[in-house]
Each structure stands twice: as C-alpha cells, then as structure tokens.
Design a protein around this motif. Structure first.
Motif, PDB file in Angstrom:
ATOM      1  N   PRO A  33      43.538  26.797  32.034  1.00 44.64           N
ATOM      2  CA  PRO A  33      42.564  27.878  31.788  1.00 44.64           C
ATOM      3  C   PRO A  33      42.601  28.984  32.823  1.00 44.64           C
ATOM      4  N   SER A  34      42.813  28.628  34.091  1.00 44.83           N
ATOM      5  CA  SER A  34      42.846  29.665  35.122  1.00 44.83           C
ATOM      6  C   SER A  34      44.059  30.576  34.948  1.00 44.83           C
ATOM      7  N   ASN A  35      45.166  30.001  34.499  1.00 45.69           N
ATOM      8  CA  ASN A  35      46.369  30.812  34.270  1.00 45.69           C
ATOM      9  C   ASN A  35      46.194  31.708  33.060  1.00 45.69           C
ATOM     10  N   ILE A  36      45.537  31.197  32.011  1.00 50.16           N
ATOM     11  CA  ILE A  36      45.262  32.022  30.834  1.00 50.16           C
ATOM     12  C   ILE A  36      44.379  33.199  31.210  1.00 50.16           C
ATOM     13  N   GLN A  37      43.331  32.930  32.041  1.00 52.64           N
ATOM     14  CA  GLN A  37      42.444  34.008  32.479  1.00 52.64           C
ATOM     15  C   GLN A  37      43.212  35.036  33.300  1.00 52.64           C
ATOM     16  N   ARG A  38      44.120  34.537  34.162  1.00 53.56           N
ATOM     17  CA  ARG A  38      44.931  35.444  34.980  1.00 53.56           C
ATOM     18  C   ARG A  38      45.773  36.364  34.103  1.00 53.56           C
ATOM     19  N   ARG A  39      46.393  35.788  33.073  1.00 53.02           N
ATOM     20  CA  ARG A  39      47.242  36.589  32.195  1.00 53.02           C
ATOM     21  C   ARG A  39      46.428  37.624  31.423  1.00 53.02           C
ATOM     22  N   TRP A  40      45.230  37.227  30.984  1.00 52.56           N
ATOM     23  CA  TRP A  40      44.369  38.199  30.299  1.00 52.56           C
ATOM     24  C   TRP A  40      43.937  39.307  31.251  1.00 52.56           C
ATOM     25  N   ARG A  41      43.658  38.950  32.498  1.00 58.43           N
ATOM     26  CA  ARG A  41      43.257  39.964  33.485  1.00 58.43           C
ATOM     27  C   ARG A  41      44.373  40.983  33.687  1.00 58.43           C
ATOM     28  N   LEU A  42      45.633  40.500  33.780  1.00 55.13           N
ATOM     29  CA  LEU A  42      46.767  41.411  33.946  1.00 55.13           C
ATOM     30  C   LEU A  42      46.972  42.259  32.693  1.00 55.13           C
ATOM     31  N   ALA A  43      46.768  41.673  31.524  1.00 49.82           N
ATOM     32  CA  ALA A  43      46.961  42.415  30.278  1.00 49.82           C
ATOM     33  C   ALA A  43      45.897  43.487  30.089  1.00 49.82           C
ATOM     34  N   LEU A  44      44.634  43.183  30.460  1.00 52.08           N
ATOM     35  CA  LEU A  44      43.537  44.127  30.237  1.00 52.08           C
ATOM     36  C   LEU A  44      43.463  45.213  31.299  1.00 52.08           C
ATOM     37  N   GLY A  45      44.041  44.953  32.482  1.00 52.17           N
ATOM     38  CA  GLY A  45      44.050  45.987  33.505  1.00 52.17           C
ATOM     39  C   GLY A  45      42.883  45.908  34.455  1.00 52.17           C
ATOM     40  N   ARG A  46      42.859  46.869  35.380  1.00 53.15           N
ATOM     41  CA  ARG A  46      41.909  46.769  36.487  1.00 53.15           C
ATOM     42  C   ARG A  46      40.457  46.959  36.069  1.00 53.15           C
ATOM     43  N   TYR A  47      40.238  47.586  34.902  1.00 53.56           N
ATOM     44  CA  TYR A  47      38.844  47.790  34.515  1.00 53.56           C
ATOM     45  C   TYR A  47      38.156  46.452  34.207  1.00 53.56           C
ATOM     46  N   ALA A  48      38.938  45.365  33.996  1.00 54.90           N
ATOM     47  CA  ALA A  48      38.354  44.051  33.695  1.00 54.90           C
ATOM     48  C   ALA A  48      38.063  43.245  34.955  1.00 54.90           C
ATOM     49  N   GLU A  49      38.286  43.838  36.133  1.00 53.21           N
ATOM     50  CA  GLU A  49      38.140  43.067  37.364  1.00 53.21           C
ATOM     51  C   GLU A  49      36.713  42.587  37.581  1.00 53.21           C
ATOM     52  N   GLN A  56      34.448  41.756  35.418  1.00 50.95           N
ATOM     53  CA  GLN A  56      34.090  40.647  34.530  1.00 50.95           C
ATOM     54  C   GLN A  56      34.953  39.407  34.770  1.00 50.95           C
ATOM     55  N   MET A  57      36.215  39.602  35.193  1.00 53.45           N
ATOM     56  CA  MET A  57      37.148  38.481  35.241  1.00 53.45           C
ATOM     57  C   MET A  57      37.595  38.111  36.651  1.00 53.45           C
ATOM     58  N   GLY A  58      37.157  38.866  37.641  1.00 48.68           N
ATOM     59  CA  GLY A  58      37.495  38.527  39.007  1.00 48.68           C
ATOM     60  C   GLY A  58      38.760  39.206  39.501  1.00 48.68           C
ATOM     61  N   GLY A  59      39.059  38.973  40.786  1.00 52.68           N
ATOM     62  CA  GLY A  59      40.193  39.629  41.408  1.00 52.68           C
ATOM     63  C   GLY A  59      41.489  38.876  41.186  1.00 52.68           C
ATOM     64  N   LEU A  60      42.537  39.317  41.870  1.00 49.72           N
ATOM     65  CA  LEU A  60      43.871  38.753  41.710  1.00 49.72           C
ATOM     66  C   LEU A  60      44.438  38.359  43.067  1.00 49.72           C
ATOM     67  N   SER A  61      45.445  37.516  43.033  1.00 47.59           N
ATOM     68  CA  SER A  61      46.136  37.157  44.264  1.00 47.59           C
ATOM     69  C   SER A  61      46.953  38.358  44.746  1.00 47.59           C
ATOM     70  N   LYS A  62      47.471  38.262  45.972  1.00 49.12           N
ATOM     71  CA  LYS A  62      48.224  39.386  46.550  1.00 49.12           C
ATOM     72  C   LYS A  62      49.437  39.748  45.693  1.00 49.12           C
ATOM     73  N   SER A  63      50.176  38.730  45.202  1.00 48.96           N
ATOM     74  CA  SER A  63      51.363  39.018  44.382  1.00 48.96           C
ATOM     75  C   SER A  63      50.952  39.598  43.028  1.00 48.96           C
ATOM     76  N   ASP A  64      49.829  39.110  42.477  1.00 47.11           N
ATOM     77  CA  ASP A  64      49.375  39.626  41.187  1.00 47.11           C
ATOM     78  C   ASP A  64      48.848  41.048  41.301  1.00 47.11           C
ATOM     79  N   VAL A  65      48.315  41.407  42.473  1.00 50.60           N
ATOM     80  CA  VAL A  65      47.864  42.788  42.684  1.00 50.60           C
ATOM     81  C   VAL A  65      49.044  43.743  42.561  1.00 50.60           C
ATOM     82  N   ARG A  66      50.201  43.357  43.103  1.00 54.05           N
ATOM     83  CA  ARG A  66      51.389  44.208  42.978  1.00 54.05           C
ATOM     84  C   ARG A  66      51.806  44.344  41.510  1.00 54.05           C
TER      85      ARG A  66
END
Length: 374
Positions: free
Chosen positions: A5-21, A23-33
């Motif tokens: 579930p955490s990986n699915i949420q991460r992928r949705w966060r990357l797909a939806l973009g920064r405006y979803a931060e 509601q969905m939380g932040g990202l790791s350093k590598s995911d921020v890049r």
C-alpha cells in the motif's frame, strides 16, 4: 512492482504531482528528484489550460531547469522504457523543440522510431548547425530497422520452394514438414503417442529468373508516418535484390516521386512532407506510368483509404490495372503493431476491383510480396 500500500500511494503521489503533497504526504530524497523531473514536463498541462502551477517547498520552477538538464536527469532516474515515453511526450505533446536545437542535446536523445518521426517533422525548421546531427540520429534509427528487416526480406525472396526436389541444405525456411511426417510414420510410438523424426526432409528453392516490377504508392498524411518509414526501408532492401525493379511514389494532395532516391532511405524520408489532404486516385493514376509488363508487376498501395477527392478516379485506375492483370496489394498499416485503420467502404470497393486488402507488419509484407511474385 510491489503491491505494498505504501508503494501504491507513492506511485499515485508521483503521478498526481506536487499539488497532491498536502493530502498524500511528502517524498523521499530520490523521489523528490523524480517529482521535479516529471513536473518539468507534465506541469505544462497547467500552462496549456491557463492555470497557475501550484508551488511546493523545495521544488524547482521550470525556468530553473534547462532542457538538457531535464534530459540527463530523466535518463538517470527512470528505466529505459519510461525514459523513451518521457522523451516522446516532451517532443510530440509539449513541443520542447529546444531539445533538438543543440547538437550536444541530440547526443543524449535515445534513437528510436518515435524520435525519427519527430525528426522528420522538425528537419525543415532545424538550424543549419544541427541538421547534420539530426541526420546522424535519423540514420542510426533507419539502420536498426534495416538490420531487423533485411534478413526477413532476403529469406522471403531467396527463391520459390520446389516441393518435388529435395535439398540437403537444412534451414527452417526450407523445412518440408509434410514430407518429414510421411517419411517418419514408421517411427510412431503408440505408448507415448509421438513420432520420432530421425529423417528430416528439406525442399530446394529455384531462383526467380524473370524480372519483376514493384510499385510502392504511399500515403504521406500524418497518420501514416510509421508506414512511410517502413516503406522507405523496404524499398531500399527490395531495390538491392536481383531481378526486382522498384518505384516509389509518396502522396497527399500532391505527388513526390522518390524512385531515384531509393538506395538511401534517409533521403527518401527527408522528401516527405507530412500532413495535408489526400488524393489517392491522382497518385494511383500517376503510378500507372511505371507499368511496363503488367503481368509481372506488383502494385502496392499503402494508405488508410480515406480518399479526400472523389473516389471515381481511384476506382478507374484500379479497374484498369486489374484488367491488365497487374497484381495489386492494399495495406492499411505497416507499423510494428500492425494496428489497422481504414475507410472500410473504399477498401471494400477496391477489393471488389481485384486488390487484395490487408494490414500487416513489414516482415509479413515481404513474405506476401514473395508469394504474389511466384
């Protein structure tokens, strides 16, 4: 890819973009890049719709990243298949032509067929200093396609199979499965239900002695780009075969005769003017000038058959060729997927006039052509 579930949420966060931060939380350093790299490209959707891009802590505005920086970042952060999709979207969907303005940037682009399609449309507008580099990238893609197709074409045209004459040359193309089955019936094992084939049979091939003429008439409207690329490569390969004379005509509402350029597929493709309307009848009628010996001529029309002019001229030309015993093929697609799109009504009428209609990949076209010419 994990279904955690955490990986699915991460992928949705990357797909939806920064405006979803929020509601969905932040990202790791590598995911921020990765997020910055995706936002540089897909954040343009906000611009296209006249919306203000949302800001987020630690992010980079698009103006702070250059196209070359983005390209290098995307190549490092994403798998090859994902990188190629991002590259194609950048060029085709968002018009990042600055990716093609600098020879150094071109060196970082991944040569593939989608990039070649973009280069064909961009070449006429390119700066003089990058045109040579554009040709190098395009030529690399073409040579790769030629390597993949050439052996299939040469195998298909290696000669006509003679089922009555055996050969001692063992090859898959010459394998006689019927003869092998008959010869080994005595080895049937009733316990396993299998035949043990210890005597494999192969048939010989006879070289074609009489010359053939192949006329390629290719629609150059925007939807046919893959077909044009494969047609140019196929024409170059066929023109190098003994006993085969090849002519090639490109068309929309005008006609470009590239018969004299067929040995160099890149020159052929650089003659293409993608887009415009479609006048199939005019092009087919023009192609009739290359018919010298009708019964030894194959006419190949590559189009979606969506005639922009009155179809009467097209029907008359096809009827004349059929009466003269020209062998006619109509192809709706030549791309690697073989997804057909055609005007079914016009294609059906052409079939009724003696043209064989199909949709197939380039390797299958080579086999079909060889069969038609036997």
């Amino acid at each position: 890819m994990s279904d955690d579930p955490s990986n699915i949420q991460r992928r949705w966060r990357l797909a939806l973009g920064r405006y979803a931060e929020r509601q969905m939380g932040g990202l790791s350093k590598s995911d921020v890049r990765m997020d910055r790299t995706l936002d540089y490209l897909y954040g343009r959707e906000y611009d296209k719709r006249g919306l203000h891009r949302p800001k987020g802590p630690g992010t980079l505005d698009p103006t702070q990243m250059k196209a070359l920086d983005w390209l290098g970042s995307a190549r490092k952060l994403f798998p090859q298949s994902v990188f190629e999709v991002l590259q194609d979207h950048a060029l085709d969907r968002y018009g990042l032509s600055d990716l093609l303005d600098d020879p150094k940037t071109l060196e970082n682009l991944e040569p593939n067929q989608d990039l070649l399609k973009t280069l064909l449309s961009f070449h006429g507008r390119a700066k003089p200093e990058v045109k040579d580099k554009l040709r190098q990238v395009a030529d690399a893609v073409i040579q790769d396609i030629m390597r993949r197709l050439k052996s299939d074409v040469q195998r298909a045209f290696s000669g006509r199979r003679n089922p009555y004459k055996r050969s001692h040359v063992a090859s898959a193309a010459n394998f006689d499965w019927r003869g092998t089955l008959r010869r080994n019936l005595k080895n049937y094992d009733p316990d396993t239900g299998r035949i043990i084939a210890d005597d494999l049979r192969f048939v010989s091939r006879e070289r074609r002695r009489l010359p053939w003429s192949v006329i390629l008439c290719v629609d150059q409207s925007g939807s046919m780009t893959d077909s044009i690329i494969h047609s140019a490569v196929m024409a170059a390969i066929l023109s190098g075969l003994p006993g085969v004379k090849v002519s090639m005509v490109l068309f929309d509402t005008s006609i470009i005769d590239v018969t004299e350029k067929l040995t160099d597929p890149l020159d052929t493709l650089l003659s293409v003017q993608l887009g415009g309307g479609t006048d199939i009848g005019q092009a087919v009628e023009y192609s009739e000038r290359y018919i010298d010996t009708p019964e030894r001529t194959v006419f190949v029309l590559i189009s979606d058959f969506a005639e922009g002019a009155s179809p009467r001229r097209l029907y008359r030309s096809v009827a004349r060729m059929n009466e003269a015993r020209v062998r006619m093929i109509g192809l709706s697609a030549l791309d690697d997927l073989g997804d057909p799109y055609m005007d079914a009504q016009i294609a059906g009428r052409l079939a009724g006039l003696g043209m064989k209609i199909a949709a197939m990949t380039p390797d299958k076209l080579a086999q079909w052509l060889a069969g038609v010419m036997e």
